[in-house]
Scaffold this motif. Structure first.
Motif, PDB file in Angstrom:
ATOM      1  N   SER A 142     -67.605   3.622  56.236  1.00  0.00           N
ATOM      2  CA  SER A 142     -67.952   3.453  54.820  1.00  0.00           C
ATOM      3  C   SER A 142     -67.575   2.057  54.338  1.00  0.00           C
ATOM      4  CB  SER A 142     -67.213   4.505  53.987  1.00  0.00           C
ATOM      5  OG  SER A 142     -65.822   4.257  54.016  1.00  0.00           O
ATOM      6  N   SER A 202     -68.131  10.831  43.394  1.00  0.00           N
ATOM      7  CA  SER A 202     -67.150  11.383  42.460  1.00  0.00           C
ATOM      8  C   SER A 202     -67.529  11.186  40.989  1.00  0.00           C
ATOM      9  CB  SER A 202     -65.786  10.753  42.739  1.00  0.00           C
ATOM     10  OG  SER A 202     -65.851   9.342  42.657  1.00  0.00           O
ATOM     11  N   ARG A 246     -61.260   6.882  43.708  1.00  0.00           N
ATOM     12  CA  ARG A 246     -60.133   5.957  43.890  1.00  0.00           C
ATOM     13  C   ARG A 246     -58.884   6.494  43.194  1.00  0.00           C
ATOM     14  NH1 ARG A 246     -63.638   0.359  43.136  1.00  0.00           N
ATOM     15  NH2 ARG A 246     -65.050   0.762  44.890  1.00  0.00           N
ATOM     16  N   LYS A 278     -65.276  -5.095  45.286  1.00  0.00           N
ATOM     17  CA  LYS A 278     -65.813  -4.915  46.632  1.00  0.00           C
ATOM     18  C   LYS A 278     -67.205  -5.532  46.784  1.00  0.00           C
ATOM     19  CE  LYS A 278     -62.974  -0.850  47.742  1.00  0.00           C
ATOM     20  NZ  LYS A 278     -62.914   0.440  48.454  1.00  0.00           N
ATOM     21  N   TYR A 337     -69.320  17.114  46.036  1.00  0.00           N
ATOM     22  CA  TYR A 337     -68.175  17.899  45.571  1.00  0.00           C
ATOM     23  C   TYR A 337     -68.632  19.216  44.944  1.00  0.00           C
ATOM     24  CZ  TYR A 337     -66.175  13.355  46.351  1.00  0.00           C
ATOM     25  OH  TYR A 337     -65.817  12.177  46.944  1.00  0.00           O
ATOM     26  N   LYS A 350     -75.582   5.670  49.137  1.00  0.00           N
ATOM     27  CA  LYS A 350     -74.448   6.034  48.283  1.00  0.00           C
ATOM     28  C   LYS A 350     -74.300   5.037  47.150  1.00  0.00           C
ATOM     29  CE  LYS A 350     -69.506   6.451  48.535  1.00  0.00           C
ATOM     30  NZ  LYS A 350     -68.324   6.254  49.313  1.00  0.00           N
ATOM     31  N   ASP A 363     -59.404   1.095  53.552  1.00  0.00           N
ATOM     32  CA  ASP A 363     -58.810   1.216  52.207  1.00  0.00           C
ATOM     33  C   ASP A 363     -57.756   2.308  52.007  1.00  0.00           C
ATOM     34  OD1 ASP A 363     -61.165   2.742  52.440  1.00  0.00           O
ATOM     35  OD2 ASP A 363     -61.511   2.785  50.294  1.00  0.00           O
ATOM     36  N   LYS A 399     -74.582   1.227  50.834  1.00  0.00           N
ATOM     37  CA  LYS A 399     -73.479   1.608  49.956  1.00  0.00           C
ATOM     38  C   LYS A 399     -73.333   0.527  48.905  1.00  0.00           C
ATOM     39  CE  LYS A 399     -68.609   2.776  49.744  1.00  0.00           C
ATOM     40  NZ  LYS A 399     -67.374   3.051  50.462  1.00  0.00           N
TER      41      LYS A 399
HETATM   42  C1  PBG Z   1     -63.926   4.066  50.762  1.00  0.00           C
HETATM   43  C2  PBG Z   1     -64.782   5.144  50.217  1.00  0.00           C
HETATM   44  C3  PBG Z   1     -65.112   5.263  48.859  1.00  0.00           C
HETATM   45  C4  PBG Z   1     -65.829   6.445  48.729  1.00  0.00           C
HETATM   46  C5  PBG Z   1     -65.954   7.012  49.990  1.00  0.00           C
HETATM   47  N1  PBG Z   1     -65.309   6.177  50.914  1.00  0.00           N
HETATM   48  C6  PBG Z   1     -64.725   4.434  47.700  1.00  0.00           C
HETATM   49  C7  PBG Z   1     -64.918   2.989  47.711  1.00  0.00           C
HETATM   50  O1  PBG Z   1     -65.706   2.427  48.461  1.00  0.00           O
HETATM   51  O2  PBG Z   1     -64.211   2.353  46.930  1.00  0.00           O
HETATM   52  C8  PBG Z   1     -66.336   6.966  47.417  1.00  0.00           C
HETATM   53  C9  PBG Z   1     -66.666   8.396  47.321  1.00  0.00           C
HETATM   54  C10 PBG Z   1     -66.804   8.922  45.948  1.00  0.00           C
HETATM   55  O3  PBG Z   1     -66.758   8.202  44.922  1.00  0.00           O
HETATM   56  O4  PBG Z   1     -66.974  10.143  45.845  1.00  0.00           O
HETATM   57  N2  PBG Z   1     -64.205   3.489  51.934  1.00  0.00           N
END
Ligand code: PBG
Length: 324
Positions: A164, A273, A204, A216, A312, A247, A121, A194
């Protein structure tokens, strides 16, 4: 009354003595966002206190963290749109700013542990974690891309690669790719469970990596499912993962606990995040006591069973601990 549980809470000394869960600064992995250039620090509006940094400033961040006892980092690149394409080919350029920065961090601080993100991504013009073909995410076309990406990262000095992407079979493919390139010591922390979560929104924004179409949900898990997490865990373990990750963390504490009870591998949890943004926002508004709520949130993740926490909050938590 024979039983008076309050006796075990009657003083700070006794509470300290019987405490079941303790957070350590060494439990954490601190995520950092990297941009190309020099002297650049761009704050992320939806993540107060977090910025995208260029190489020189990321090195300064890492230096500050090391002083606080924080030695583990996961680095995410924010790639310019003009460098993105369908194949995520920029990830495979050994002179790209991501790999260059990894090498430079390792030169400055050989003792730190660096983790990568393995997914398409940040580099994909489609904004998806896998290769898009006819509007679908093509699993098996994605695997060799992920394998090559992981080998480039290992070459640059990454200690732990972090797939990921949630493609089927990726852990095995990455393990074989790493081994045949001579990187049998490079570890894999798999994003095992995930979920397709709204809590990734601020991330994002940070990477400008939102999907250009659709969502996704055909690869990330349905938030309603827990047994499916066990299936993913069994596969990742069999395919050679060294760590399993859940996650996001907070809405999935039950999943963390379930995986912990069903594996002997270390469990990681990603305090994402949106979880960071929520707490920061309530703190800034004065609606919650941030200094107390933040460690409580982190503690809950550890109590649920996480051995490792990607957060974070890690640097701020370490600063707080430093002050005693
Ligand atoms: C993408 C990825 C994402 C995160 C870590 N790696 C976002 C997604 O899958 O869209 C999210 C981390 C976060 O929100 O702190 N491969």
């Amino acid at each position: 009354m024979n039983e008076r549980p309050r006796r075990n809470r009657k003083s700070a000394a006794i509470r300290d003595m019987i405490r079941e869960t303790e957070l350590h600064v060494t439990d954490f992995i601190y995520p950092l966002f990297l941009v190309d250039g020099k002297g650049i620090s761009v704050p992320i509006a939806s993540m107060p206190g977090i910025s995208r940094y260029s190489e020189d400033l990321i090195i300064r961040q890492i230096e500050e963290c090391i002083v606080l006892g924080l030695n583990n980092f996961v680095i995410f690149p924010a790639v310019e749109d003009s460098l993105k394409d369908k194949e995520a080919s920029y990830a495979m350029r050994s002179d790209n700013f991501y790999l260059r920065t990894i090498r430079s961090i390792k030169q400055h601080f050989p003792e730190v542990c660096l983790m990568s993100d393995v997914a398409m991504d940040p580099y994909s013009s489609d904004g998806h974690d896998g290769y898009v073909l006819g509007g679908n995410i093509d699993n098996d076309r994605t695997l060799p891309i992920l394998g090559r990406m992981a080998v480039h990262q290992a070459e640059a000095g990454i200690d732990i690669v972090g797939p990921s992407d949630m493609m089927d079979g990726r852990v095995q493919h990455i393990r074989e790719s790493l081994d045949s390139a001579g990187f049998s010591d490079t570890s894999i922390m798999s994003y095992t469970a995930k979920y397709a979560s709204a809590y990734y929104g601020p991330f994002r924004d940070a990477l400008d990596s939102a999907p250009k179409f659709g969502d996704k949900k055909t690869y990330q898990m349905d938030p309603a499912n827990k047994r499916e997490a066990l299936r993913e865990a069994a596969l990742d373990e069999a395919e050679g993962a060294d760590y399993l990750m859940v996650k996001p963390a907070l809405c999935y504490l039950d999943v963390i606990q379930t995986l912990k009870e069903n594996t002997t591998l270390p469990i990681a949890a990603y305090n994402v995040s949106g979880e960071y943004a929520m707490l920061k926002a309530a703190g800034e508004k004065g609606w919650i006591n941030y200094d107390k709520a933040m460690p409580e949130m982190l503690l809950s993740i550890k109590r649920a069973g996480a051995d490792i926490i990607l957060s974070y909050f890690a640097k701020e938590y370490a600063q707080m601990r430093g002050k005693g």
